[in-house]
Motif scaffolding. Structure first.
Motif, PDB file in Angstrom:
ATOM      1  N   ASP A  71       0.803  -1.216   0.000  1.00  0.00           N
ATOM      2  CA  ASP A  71       0.000   0.000   0.000  1.00  0.00           C
ATOM      3  C   ASP A  71       0.839   1.270   0.000  1.00  0.00           C
ATOM      4  OD1 ASP A  71      -2.266  -1.447   0.054  1.00  0.00           O
ATOM      5  OD2 ASP A  71      -2.586  -1.298   2.227  1.00  0.00           O
ATOM      6  N   GLU A  72       2.080   1.203   0.506  1.00  0.00           N
ATOM      7  CA  GLU A  72       2.842   2.408   0.795  1.00  0.00           C
ATOM      8  C   GLU A  72       3.012   3.299  -0.426  1.00  0.00           C
ATOM      9  OE1 GLU A  72       5.434   0.708   4.573  1.00  0.00           O
ATOM     10  OE2 GLU A  72       6.407   1.087   2.648  1.00  0.00           O
ATOM     11  N   VAL A 120      -6.936   5.339  11.864  1.00  0.00           N
ATOM     12  CA  VAL A 120      -6.489   6.523  11.134  1.00  0.00           C
ATOM     13  C   VAL A 120      -6.218   7.645  12.127  1.00  0.00           C
ATOM     14  CG1 VAL A 120      -7.167   8.303   9.473  1.00  0.00           C
ATOM     15  CG2 VAL A 120      -7.703   5.894   9.026  1.00  0.00           C
ATOM     16  N   SER A 121      -5.011   8.184  12.089  1.00  0.00           N
ATOM     17  CA  SER A 121      -4.650   9.297  12.974  1.00  0.00           C
ATOM     18  C   SER A 121      -5.098  10.630  12.404  1.00  0.00           C
ATOM     19  CB  SER A 121      -3.132   9.319  13.204  1.00  0.00           C
ATOM     20  OG  SER A 121      -2.703   8.148  13.862  1.00  0.00           O
ATOM     21  N   ARG A 122      -4.909  10.800  11.098  1.00  0.00           N
ATOM     22  CA  ARG A 122      -5.258  12.079  10.467  1.00  0.00           C
ATOM     23  C   ARG A 122      -5.199  11.936   8.957  1.00  0.00           C
ATOM     24  NH1 ARG A 122      -0.016  12.137  11.985  1.00  0.00           N
ATOM     25  NH2 ARG A 122       1.550  12.919  10.502  1.00  0.00           N
ATOM     26  N   VAL A 123      -5.731  12.928   8.270  1.00  0.00           N
ATOM     27  CA  VAL A 123      -5.546  13.033   6.822  1.00  0.00           C
ATOM     28  C   VAL A 123      -4.828  14.337   6.529  1.00  0.00           C
ATOM     29  CG1 VAL A 123      -7.504  11.601   6.188  1.00  0.00           C
ATOM     30  CG2 VAL A 123      -7.847  14.027   6.544  1.00  0.00           C
ATOM     31  N   GLU A 124      -4.010  14.313   5.474  1.00  0.00           N
ATOM     32  CA  GLU A 124      -3.257  15.502   5.066  1.00  0.00           C
ATOM     33  C   GLU A 124      -3.474  15.741   3.584  1.00  0.00           C
ATOM     34  OE1 GLU A 124       0.842  15.117   6.094  1.00  0.00           O
ATOM     35  OE2 GLU A 124       0.450  14.794   8.244  1.00  0.00           O
ATOM     36  N   GLN A 125      -3.757  16.988   3.244  1.00  0.00           N
ATOM     37  CA  GLN A 125      -3.921  17.357   1.832  1.00  0.00           C
ATOM     38  C   GLN A 125      -2.810  18.280   1.354  1.00  0.00           C
ATOM     39  OE1 GLN A 125      -8.004  17.649   0.302  1.00  0.00           O
ATOM     40  NE2 GLN A 125      -8.695  17.857   2.430  1.00  0.00           N
ATOM     41  N   ALA A 140       4.036  14.623   3.061  1.00  0.00           N
ATOM     42  CA  ALA A 140       3.455  13.295   2.845  1.00  0.00           C
ATOM     43  C   ALA A 140       2.614  13.226   1.587  1.00  0.00           C
ATOM     44  CB  ALA A 140       2.601  12.892   4.052  1.00  0.00           C
ATOM     45  N   VAL A 141       2.308  14.389   1.005  1.00  0.00           N
ATOM     46  CA  VAL A 141       1.414  14.457  -0.160  1.00  0.00           C
ATOM     47  C   VAL A 141       2.251  14.706  -1.411  1.00  0.00           C
ATOM     48  CG1 VAL A 141      -0.591  15.587  -1.157  1.00  0.00           C
ATOM     49  CG2 VAL A 141      -0.398  15.385   1.330  1.00  0.00           C
ATOM     50  N   PRO A 142       2.311  13.744  -2.334  1.00  0.00           N
ATOM     51  CA  PRO A 142       3.190  13.893  -3.501  1.00  0.00           C
ATOM     52  C   PRO A 142       2.741  14.943  -4.515  1.00  0.00           C
ATOM     53  CG  PRO A 142       1.936  11.854  -3.643  1.00  0.00           C
ATOM     54  CD  PRO A 142       1.675  12.415  -2.291  1.00  0.00           C
ATOM     55  N   ASP A 143       1.426  15.194  -4.613  1.00  0.00           N
ATOM     56  CA  ASP A 143       0.932  16.185  -5.573  1.00  0.00           C
ATOM     57  C   ASP A 143      -0.439  16.668  -5.125  1.00  0.00           C
ATOM     58  OD1 ASP A 143      -1.210  14.455  -6.771  1.00  0.00           O
ATOM     59  OD2 ASP A 143       0.530  13.266  -7.394  1.00  0.00           O
ATOM     60  N   ARG A 144      -0.977  17.657  -5.849  1.00  0.00           N
ATOM     61  CA  ARG A 144      -2.230  18.281  -5.444  1.00  0.00           C
ATOM     62  C   ARG A 144      -3.464  17.415  -5.703  1.00  0.00           C
ATOM     63  NH1 ARG A 144      -1.343  24.601  -7.423  1.00  0.00           N
ATOM     64  NH2 ARG A 144       0.474  25.004  -6.085  1.00  0.00           N
ATOM     65  N   GLY A 179       0.875   4.658  14.004  1.00  0.00           N
ATOM     66  CA  GLY A 179       2.112   3.926  13.770  1.00  0.00           C
ATOM     67  C   GLY A 179       2.951   4.547  12.676  1.00  0.00           C
ATOM     68  N   GLY A 180       2.343   5.480  11.917  1.00  0.00           N
ATOM     69  CA  GLY A 180       3.118   6.243  10.942  1.00  0.00           C
ATOM     70  C   GLY A 180       2.944   5.841   9.492  1.00  0.00           C
ATOM     71  N   GLU A 181       2.343   4.702   9.206  1.00  0.00           N
ATOM     72  CA  GLU A 181       2.143   4.300   7.812  1.00  0.00           C
ATOM     73  C   GLU A 181       1.218   5.294   7.108  1.00  0.00           C
ATOM     74  OE1 GLU A 181       0.059   0.759   5.172  1.00  0.00           O
ATOM     75  OE2 GLU A 181       0.356   0.476   7.328  1.00  0.00           O
ATOM     76  N   THR A 182       1.505   5.562   5.848  1.00  0.00           N
ATOM     77  CA  THR A 182       0.694   6.487   5.057  1.00  0.00           C
ATOM     78  C   THR A 182       0.086   5.762   3.863  1.00  0.00           C
ATOM     79  OG1 THR A 182       2.030   8.409   5.686  1.00  0.00           O
ATOM     80  CG2 THR A 182       0.700   8.622   3.687  1.00  0.00           C
ATOM     81  N   VAL A 183      -1.221   5.966   3.685  1.00  0.00           N
ATOM     82  CA  VAL A 183      -1.938   5.437   2.527  1.00  0.00           C
ATOM     83  C   VAL A 183      -2.347   6.621   1.664  1.00  0.00           C
ATOM     84  CG1 VAL A 183      -3.967   4.147   1.763  1.00  0.00           C
ATOM     85  CG2 VAL A 183      -2.780   3.448   3.845  1.00  0.00           C
ATOM     86  N   LEU A 184      -2.143   6.509   0.351  1.00  0.00           N
ATOM     87  CA  LEU A 184      -2.435   7.610  -0.563  1.00  0.00           C
ATOM     88  C   LEU A 184      -3.698   7.349  -1.367  1.00  0.00           C
ATOM     89  CD1 LEU A 184       1.181   8.280  -1.941  1.00  0.00           C
ATOM     90  CD2 LEU A 184       0.037   9.367   0.013  1.00  0.00           C
ATOM     91  N   ALA A 185      -4.437   8.417  -1.630  1.00  0.00           N
ATOM     92  CA  ALA A 185      -5.698   8.278  -2.378  1.00  0.00           C
ATOM     93  C   ALA A 185      -5.980   9.527  -3.174  1.00  0.00           C
ATOM     94  CB  ALA A 185      -6.853   8.011  -1.419  1.00  0.00           C
ATOM     95  N   ARG A 186      -6.760   9.372  -4.259  1.00  0.00           N
ATOM     96  CA  ARG A 186      -7.240  10.524  -5.034  1.00  0.00           C
ATOM     97  C   ARG A 186      -8.456  11.167  -4.355  1.00  0.00           C
ATOM     98  NH1 ARG A 186      -2.789  11.552  -7.638  1.00  0.00           N
ATOM     99  NH2 ARG A 186      -2.205   9.983  -9.203  1.00  0.00           N
ATOM    100  N   ALA A 187      -9.168  10.386  -3.554  1.00  0.00           N
ATOM    101  CA  ALA A 187     -10.320  10.902  -2.810  1.00  0.00           C
ATOM    102  C   ALA A 187     -10.473  10.074  -1.545  1.00  0.00           C
ATOM    103  CB  ALA A 187     -11.588  10.849  -3.651  1.00  0.00           C
TER     104      ALA A 187
END
Length: 418
Positions: free
Chosen positions: A10-11, A129-134, A138-142, A151-159
């Protein structure tokens, strides 16, 4: 942690839609996005199946919002409702047609999740889930949202769809504002067969002693779900109401298998439903019927809409298009569920002032009973009644204005049958 897919995989992957929370709202959102052919990850902090404090009533709008082919795991089918006013003026109304069905939430929620999985959604349980960031590192693009797990793992999504309940972290990110908070207390009481038979096919609704409060008995085979709800801040009085209610029913001698409590939260009219590429639905958005605090139908319907619009948000290539799709989602919610909530608030205001008047109407005035039956069966909603029947709208307005002037003895003389 249990997982349907490897966290290592997932990373770096960017999912089209990530849904946080696998209750009815989240499972419906995941199903709607997955059936559209998008990659969907459904995150749930608990292991499934899990218990939820809930009466488990499935009314018509809930049935209509379920995925095709979904077989409801009914524990009972309700054809009769006994109404009482704090234990008095009892009357039972009956219907040849089923009014609504009763389910156990662990089984119901599990089946909804399985339908989402069959549609293509992937499930991960035991993750918080600790938080979401936009924005930020941690966010590769807009076009991407980062969902940061404990625990620090980040999952990326378009929405992202937030469906993580009434204490939602995603709701906090969006800025959900609450207008009404209530406390529900509930006991699952196993009973002997002779007691269970007495309740089969019949529920009890008791208009309670505190403003806006009521209690219920929902039969589910050899167990009765007994609960009460009232405004937050009346915790001690609400607990006494439940204890007195159970004793009055002759159930105090039976040991509950589960005793639980839950806060229901209703959104303010101007509360946001999105922020950037993040949408909220169900309890996380404060979407429920203010008078009865019925939430399953609101969760299923708003979850489906959130999943459908999350697909459009995921496809948006810039901030302008993202905002347009998010606004369209908000419009769809407000045009349907928002109208029902507005009517429900008026009903609650009248009920808080004069519960006896509403009790007398629903037990003695045939059109009021027919309206109740129509809403529970799904042939109409509170919103549709006000929109399509001017007389109903005028009656509600008059009830709202005049209920304060009605004599306290409005319910006296209501016939008693059992």
């Amino acid at each position: 942690m249990s997982s349907e897919n490897s966290s290592a995989d997932d990373e770096q992957r960017v999912w089209d839609v990530v849904v946080v929370g696998a209750g009815p709202a989240g499972a419906s959102a995941a199903y709607a996005a997955a059936v559209a052919g998008r990659s969907v990850l459904l995150l749930e902090k608990a292991e499934l199946p899990r218990y939820k404090t809930c009466g488990g009533g499935i009314i018509g709008p809930s049935r209509d919002a379920l995925p095709p082919g979904f077989e409801l795991p009914f524990q009972d089918r309700v054809h009769a409702v006994t109404f009482s006013l704090d234990g008095k003026f009892t009357r039972t109304r009956r219907s040849k047609q089923m009014l609504f069905g009763l389910i156990n939430r662990p089984e119901f929620d599990q089946q909804l999740v399985e339908h989402a999985q069959k549609a293509g959604a992937e499930l991960r349980t035991g993750v918080t889930v600790s938080r979401v960031e936009q924005h930020g590192s941690a966010v590769p693009d807009r076009r991407t949202v980062a969902v940061v797990l404990q625990g620090g793992e980040t999952v990326l999504a378009r929405a992202v769809v937030g469906a993580d309940g009434s204490a939602s972290r995603i709701g906090a990110h969006v800025g959900v504002k609450l207008d009404q908070v209530d406390l529900g207390l509930e006991a699952e009481i196993p009973v002997p067969e002779t007691v269970a038979e007495d309740w089969q096919g019949r529920v009890l609704i008791d208009w309670g002693p505190m403003p806006g409060s009521y209690g219920w008995v929902f039969p589910k085979g050899d167990t009765l779900t007994v609960g009460v709800i009232s405004a937050r801040g009346e915790g001690a009085a609400t607990k006494r109401y439940l204890e007195d209610f159970i004793a009055r029913l002759g159930l105090a001698g039976f040991e509950p298998s589960i005793s639980s409590g839950h806060l229901t939260r209703c959104r303010a009219d101007d509360s946001p439903l999105s922020r950037g590429r993040v949408l909220v639905c169900g309890d996380a958005a404060g979407l429920l019927e203010p008078w009865t605090r019925e939430g399953i139908s609101f969760a299923l319907r708003s979850g489906r809409l959130a999943g459908e619009w999350a697909v459009r948000v995921a496809e948006a290539h810039d901030a302008v298009d993202t905002r347009r799709q998010a606004l369209n989602y908000a419009f769809a919610i407000k045009a349907g569920l928002g109208v029902e909530m507005a009517v429900g608030k008026s009903m609650l205001a009248a009920f808080e002032r004069r519960p006896g008047m509403l009790h007398a109407a629903i037990t003695s005035f045939r059109p009021a009973w027919k309206a109740f039956a129509g809403i529970t069966r799904g042939s109409t909603t509170l919103g549709e009644m006000v929109r399509s029947r001017p007389m109903a709208g005028r009656a509600l307005s008059a009830l709202d204005r005049r209920s304060a002037a009605v004599a306290p003895s409005a319910a006296e003389g209501t016939p008693t049958t059992e």
